[in-house]
Design a protein around this motif. Structure first.
Motif, PDB file in Angstrom:
ATOM      1  N   ALA A 449       0.833  -1.202   0.000  1.00  0.00           N
ATOM      2  CA  ALA A 449       0.000   0.000   0.000  1.00  0.00           C
ATOM      3  C   ALA A 449       0.868   1.252   0.000  1.00  0.00           C
ATOM      4  CB  ALA A 449      -0.925   0.008   1.214  1.00  0.00           C
ATOM      5  N   PRO A 476      -6.073   1.591  -1.050  1.00  0.00           N
ATOM      6  CA  PRO A 476      -6.644   0.878   0.108  1.00  0.00           C
ATOM      7  C   PRO A 476      -7.480  -0.322  -0.297  1.00  0.00           C
ATOM      8  CG  PRO A 476      -6.820   3.241   0.442  1.00  0.00           C
ATOM      9  CD  PRO A 476      -6.324   3.058  -0.971  1.00  0.00           C
ATOM     10  N   TYR A 506     -11.031   7.688  -1.059  1.00  0.00           N
ATOM     11  CA  TYR A 506     -10.709   7.041   0.226  1.00  0.00           C
ATOM     12  C   TYR A 506     -10.363   8.132   1.252  1.00  0.00           C
ATOM     13  CZ  TYR A 506     -10.287   2.996  -2.857  1.00  0.00           C
ATOM     14  OH  TYR A 506     -10.530   2.008  -3.783  1.00  0.00           O
ATOM     15  N   HIS A 509      -8.259   7.625   4.609  1.00  0.00           N
ATOM     16  CA  HIS A 509      -6.840   7.266   4.508  1.00  0.00           C
ATOM     17  C   HIS A 509      -6.009   8.513   4.264  1.00  0.00           C
ATOM     18  CE1 HIS A 509      -7.392   2.823   4.324  1.00  0.00           C
ATOM     19  NE2 HIS A 509      -8.616   3.196   3.945  1.00  0.00           N
ATOM     20  N   THR A 524      -6.112   3.001   8.189  1.00  0.00           N
ATOM     21  CA  THR A 524      -6.559   4.372   7.974  1.00  0.00           C
ATOM     22  C   THR A 524      -5.655   5.340   8.715  1.00  0.00           C
ATOM     23  OG1 THR A 524      -8.012   4.330   9.904  1.00  0.00           O
ATOM     24  CG2 THR A 524      -8.937   3.561   7.811  1.00  0.00           C
TER      25      THR A 524
END
Length: 527
Positions: A449, A476, A506, A509, A524
């Motif tokens: 990620a 994510p 998102y 995040h 997150t």
């Protein structure tokens, strides 16, 4: 061109004359200066028999053309299998056969069959083999019936039969029980069931050519389909189309056409049907119990096979597999079908790719992992794995049970093998603290990620820093948003566009303008 003397005699003349051979100038120019000596191309079985009769079985003579060693060895082997010589010396049966003016196999059949059939019936059946009379459908019994009824060729056939009957004379009685080697059980005196005409022909043909006794492959063919057979010697044969013999399971074959245009199978030119019992007795020297291994898909099984030469008669589950035998069978199978025959776990495939990368960039002593190299060294790494997998009492081996990772590890060089994890690690730590798996394919890569890489400036490298790991940076939702092997360039040029696209999608995040403002983390921003 013309010639005199011996040329005229070969044309059937009785005195001096002229012979003309007609051919085109091209054929004449291509013709050899002299014909090939017959001894270099002919079947030498009769020659070997006569040499033994002269007391020179080794052929130690002053030859104009030395007979080929392979052909002479095959001829001596044939004489031994027919019971005509023993340790180079003629047996009583061999001496009797040498006195018969006919080829060795028909002469032997004549003498061996005479005590069972009588000299006349044996001679009539043998004459079918020594004349050139044939039918298009290869049916010898049908040909014999037509000849007995006075059909075309009956005159020469009867003449030949009388000649053979006279030649046999009292010789069959003199050779004693040895002449009956390979004969079916003789009918008792006064038996109401002596061999009929068809059985008599099959008996003589089988005695002359036991190696050509053949069993049909599969079920009786449909109309218009060829009937195919397998001989005791292992040759594939087929009957002429439309032959009435196509429904017969067993044949005694008298003549085969091995024309190069006939394909891999020989064409049967003459044969007679026979029963299985007679086939087994005529070819008794080839009857055996054989231990074999056989494949059923991905499983190797041990079998006990009753065979008549190359013909399998019955199968039963065998005892435990021999480890070395199983290893040999698996290695041969894999070399024939390829490495795809084996079941590769994810770990085994990754190890193969890791070692292949080391060989590509560091060379020896790291082993090559391409298919050709692995097949060439299969005896080193695959055979030990097979032997280890074969249990003491197991009668089968499933290829899916092989430890392929362990097999490949046997190729690791020592002491360099201790550095395997250092040079091509299975996992690398990213700035968030996660250990992420390195996938090894055409090039090594990692999926991680974006948030776990904040602040990571230098792209990871492996194989002593020679190979950059390609990073697949994920959203994510674990979908790729960028692929790079230059992190510094990504943060400057690629990240702003990724941030613009992802921050609204998102919002929970972290998508900071400056990726160095937020520590690398999983999950997150709140977490």
């Amino acid at each position: 061109s013309s010639g005199r003397g011996d040329v005229c005699k070969r044309q059937g003349r009785e005195g001096p004359g002229v012979a003309y051979r007609c051919c085109s100038p091209t054929d004449w120019a291509r013709a050899p200066l002299a014909p090939t000596p017959e001894i270099l191309t002919a079947d030498l079985t009769r020659t070997a028999l006569e040499l033994a009769a002269w007391g020179a079985p080794d052929g130690d003579l002053a030859w104009l053309d030395e007979p080929p060693a392979a052909a002479m060895a095959a001829a001596r082997e044939t004489l031994g299998s027919l019971g005509l010589v023993d340790d180079g010396a003629l047996t009583p049966l061999g001496r009797a056969v040498a006195d018969i003016p006919a080829d060795v196999r028909p002469a032997r059949a004549l003498l061996a069959a005479a005590p069972v059939l009588g000299r006349r019936r044996a001679a009539e059946a043998t004459a079918l083999l020594t004349t050139d009379l044939r039918t298009a459908d290869a049916d010898l019994p049908a040909l014999a019936r037509r000849l007995r009824e006075g059909g075309p060729g009956s005159g020469p056939w009867r003449t030949e039969a009388r000649r053979l009957e006279r030649a046999a004379g009292t010789r069959a009685a003199k050779v004693g029980p040895e002449a009956g080697r390979g004969l079916p059980s003789r009918p008792p005196a006064g038996s109401p069931h002596p061999p009929d005409a068809q059985e008599a022909i099959a008996l003589v043909v089988g005695l002359a050519h036991p190696q050509w006794i053949a069993q049909r492959r599969g079920q009786a063919p449909a109309p218009g389909s060829p009937a195919r057979y397998l001989t005791v010697a292992g040759s594939g044969l087929r009957l002429p189309e439309g032959s009435p013999l196509a429904g017969e399971e067993w044949l005694a074959v008298a003549e085969i056409d091995r024309s190069p245009t006939g394909g891999p199978e020989g064409l049967i030119r003459a044969a007679a049907p026979l029963g299985e019992a007679m086939a087994l007795e005529l070819a008794a020297p080839w009857l055996a119990q054989d231990h074999r291994v056989a494949w059923q898909g991905q499983v190797l099984r041990s079998e006990q096979v009753r065979v008549l030469g190359a013909i399998p008669l019955s199968r039963a589950a065998g005892s435990s597999l021999e480890p070395q035998e199983a290893a040999r069978a698996v290695v041969e199978r894999v070399r024939d079908k390829g490495l795809g025959m084996l079941t590769w776990s994810g770990q085994a495939s990754r190890l193969q790719a890791r070692l292949g990368l080391l060989h590509t960039h560091l060379g020896d002593p790291w082993p090559a992992m391409d298919e050709e190299s692995l097949l060439e060294r299969a005896q080193e790494w695959l055979a030990p794995a097979v032997m280890a997998a074969v249990g003491d009492s197991s009668s089968s081996l499933d290829l899916g049970a092989l430890d392929m990772e362990g097999a490949l590890r046997s190729l690791l060089p020592w002491p360099q093998a201790a550095r395997l994890e250092e040079l091509v690690p299975e996992r690398l730590e990213v700035p968030s603290g996660s250990l992420v798996r390195v996938e090894y394919g055409q090039r090594p890569r990692m999926e991680v990620a974006v948030q776990e890489c904040f602040g990571w400036q230098v792209t990871p490298r492996i194989v002593q820093g020679r190979v950059a790991v390609q990073l697949h940076l994920l959203s994510p939702a674990r979908r790729p948003v960028a692929v790079t092997d230059d992190l510094a360039s990504f943060w400057q040029q690629g990240y702003p566009q990724v941030r613009a696209e992802m921050r609204g999608r998102y919002p929970k995040h972290a998508w900071p303008e400056d990726p160095w403002q937020v520590p690398p983390h999983r999950g997150t921003a709140r977490r």
